[in-house]
Scaffold this active site. Structure first.
Site, mmCIF file in Angstrom:
data_model
loop_
_atom_site.group_PDB
_atom_site.id
_atom_site.type_symbol
_atom_site.label_atom_id
_atom_site.label_comp_id
_atom_site.label_asym_id
_atom_site.label_seq_id
_atom_site.Cartn_x
_atom_site.Cartn_y
_atom_site.Cartn_z
ATOM 1 C CG HIS A 166 -67.206 -46.450 -13.183
ATOM 2 N ND1 HIS A 166 -66.222 -46.818 -14.099
ATOM 3 C CD2 HIS A 166 -67.565 -45.463 -13.522
ATOM 4 C CE1 HIS A 166 -66.092 -45.866 -14.843
ATOM 5 N NE2 HIS A 166 -66.966 -44.811 -14.533
ATOM 6 N NE ARG B 28 -66.715 -36.766 -16.045
ATOM 7 C CZ ARG B 28 -67.585 -35.436 -16.392
ATOM 8 N NH1 ARG B 28 -66.596 -34.421 -16.303
ATOM 9 N NH2 ARG B 28 -68.823 -35.825 -16.768
ATOM 10 C CB THR B 29 -65.627 -43.408 -18.423
ATOM 11 O OG1 THR B 29 -65.923 -42.782 -17.123
ATOM 12 C CG2 THR B 29 -64.882 -44.839 -18.343
ATOM 13 C CE LYS C 79 -78.703 -53.183 -40.197
ATOM 14 N NZ LYS C 79 -77.431 -53.649 -40.843
ATOM 15 N NE ARG D 81 -69.654 -45.632 -18.486
ATOM 16 C CZ ARG D 81 -69.531 -44.228 -17.854
ATOM 17 N NH1 ARG D 81 -70.421 -43.347 -18.404
ATOM 18 N NH2 ARG D 81 -68.661 -44.197 -17.002
HETATM 19 N N1 CP Z 1 -66.839 -40.398 -13.816
HETATM 20 C C1 CP Z 1 -67.554 -40.966 -14.984
HETATM 21 O O1 CP Z 1 -67.622 -42.149 -15.131
HETATM 22 O O2 CP Z 1 -67.692 -39.843 -15.913
HETATM 23 P P1 CP Z 1 -68.503 -40.118 -17.319
HETATM 24 O O3 CP Z 1 -69.721 -40.734 -17.018
HETATM 25 O O4 CP Z 1 -68.573 -38.614 -17.912
HETATM 26 O O5 CP Z 1 -67.744 -41.086 -18.178
#
Ligand code: CP
Length: 361
Positions: free
Chosen positions: A170, A87-88, A116, A137
């Site tokens: 998040h 999703r993110t 490397k 992320r």
């Molecule tokens: N809610 C969320 O962060 O979903 P994903 O891990 O699929 O991005």
């Protein structure tokens, strides 16, 4: 809160010693970064929610969608996802497409020159050579902050959006959660005064940690944290709630809370953070919601989940109007488009277009 603090004027050691609220002032400088929930004020949340709805409405018509694609057609975004995501990643990518940004990505560090021996810092600096924004992320808590600080000490400081860091933050998920709550409660007075119940793995759920703090920006909310003792919300979050004067209840009794919940925020067990031989390793939650529970809820209760889910929400409630988690997921695309547009300071153009053409809802 001052917005003139520059990350280039503070050492990493001094920066790390700041409180989350103090850090927020640095992230609102130039360029603005989105790194922690604590940098968002109520005014900013309201502005982003309004803009998200406007972008959504403009996008409904072809000429509007074509207009939106011109807004950031001079920009490129790097999506660096060193942890799995559906999703993110997809919603940020879609938000970029809506605004006309081209995107590049690394979704697995094994495919970059990190294999490397290139350091994460040099990897980021490489990305910044080609992109105007990094959406990232990373499994290491605080690494997105380190990236922003590091870029501030180069001649190419570009905005960094934290799309999930460690088990701690998040913030863009919390934004889409706030937007979903706003939309769910728009006919019953908004988020102010509501009871929001968090359920599941609250110790390691970074979405809960970010959202709980964002909800302190709303008047008279009460937060309920329902979890087994070993997975309860961290004391650091409770300390922030105390400092903000936000009411909360910590409990293990989900059933008695269900009838008073305005929103229920279910979460899965975050067993990707389990350490072998330590603590809990079961993949299933102690808490569940299904068709048999729905009579206990108010007609207006909104059921959210950041997803992915396991068995903590039965699929048999997916079509109940109170189950908003699929809408919540789509909302992520609109609020992230609003955030990205605002990050580049182009929100006034979209607002003017909306005011001039007043697209139907
Ligand atoms: N809610 C969320 O962060 O979903 P994903 O891990 O699929 O991005």
């Amino acid at each position: 809160m001052s917005t003139n603090m520059s990350l280039s004027e503070i050492s990493w050691a001094d920066f790390q010693a700041l409180s989350l609220l103090e850090k927020g002032a640095y992230f609102q400088g130039t360029p603005p970064h989105t790194l922690i929930a604590q940098q968002f004020t109520r005014a900013k949340l309201d502005e982003l929610c309004t803009l998200a709805t406007r972008i959504k409405r403009i996008n409904k018509r072809r000429e509007g969608a074509n207009y939106l694609k011109t807004l950031l057609s001079d920009k490129r975004a790097m999506l660096y996802f060193a942890q799995p995501s559906s999703r993110t990643y997809l919603s940020h990518n879609a938000a970029c497409q809506i605004l006309g940004l081209d995107t590049m990505d690394v979704r697995d560090s094994k495919t970059s020159s990190e294999v490397k021996g290139e350091s994460p810092e040099d990897t980021i600096r490489t990305f910044s050579s080609y992109a105007d924004m990094i959406i990232m992320r990373h499994p290491v808590g605080g690494f997105a902050e380190r990236v922003a600080w590091m870029l501030a000490h180069t001649n190419r400081e570009i905005p960094v959006l934290n799309a999930g860091s460690g088990a701690d933050q998040h913030p863009t998920q919390a934004l889409l959660d706030v937007y979903t709550l706003e939309r769910s409660f728009e006919k019953i007075g908004g988020i102010d005064g509501k009871s929001v119940v968090f359920v599941g793995d609250l110790a390691r759920g970074r979405t809960v940690r970010s959202l709980a703090w964002m909800l302190t920006q709303y008047k008279d909310v009460t937060l309920y944290f329902v979890a087994p003792e070993s997975l309860q919300i961290g004391q650091d979050i409770l300390d922030l709630l105390d400092a903000a004067g936000t009411n909360y209840v910590v409990t293990q009794d989900f059933t008695s809370i269900m009838p008073i919940a305005d929103a229920i925020y279910m979460t899965r067990i975050q067993d990707e953070w389990d350490v072998a031989g330590q603590g809990r390793t079961t993949g299933s939650s102690d808490y569940h919601i299904g068709a048999e529970d729905m009579h206990l809820l108010k007609d207006t209760t909104a059921i959210l989940h950041p997803l992915p889910r396991r068995e903590e929400i039965s699929t048999d409630i997916d079509n109940d109007p109170r189950a908003v988690y699929w809408r919540q997921m789509r909302n992520g695309m609109w609020i992230r488009a609003a955030l990205i547009l605002t990050t580049f300071g182009r929100q006034d153009e979209a607002n003017k277009y909306y005011d001039d053409y007043k697209p139907a809802s």
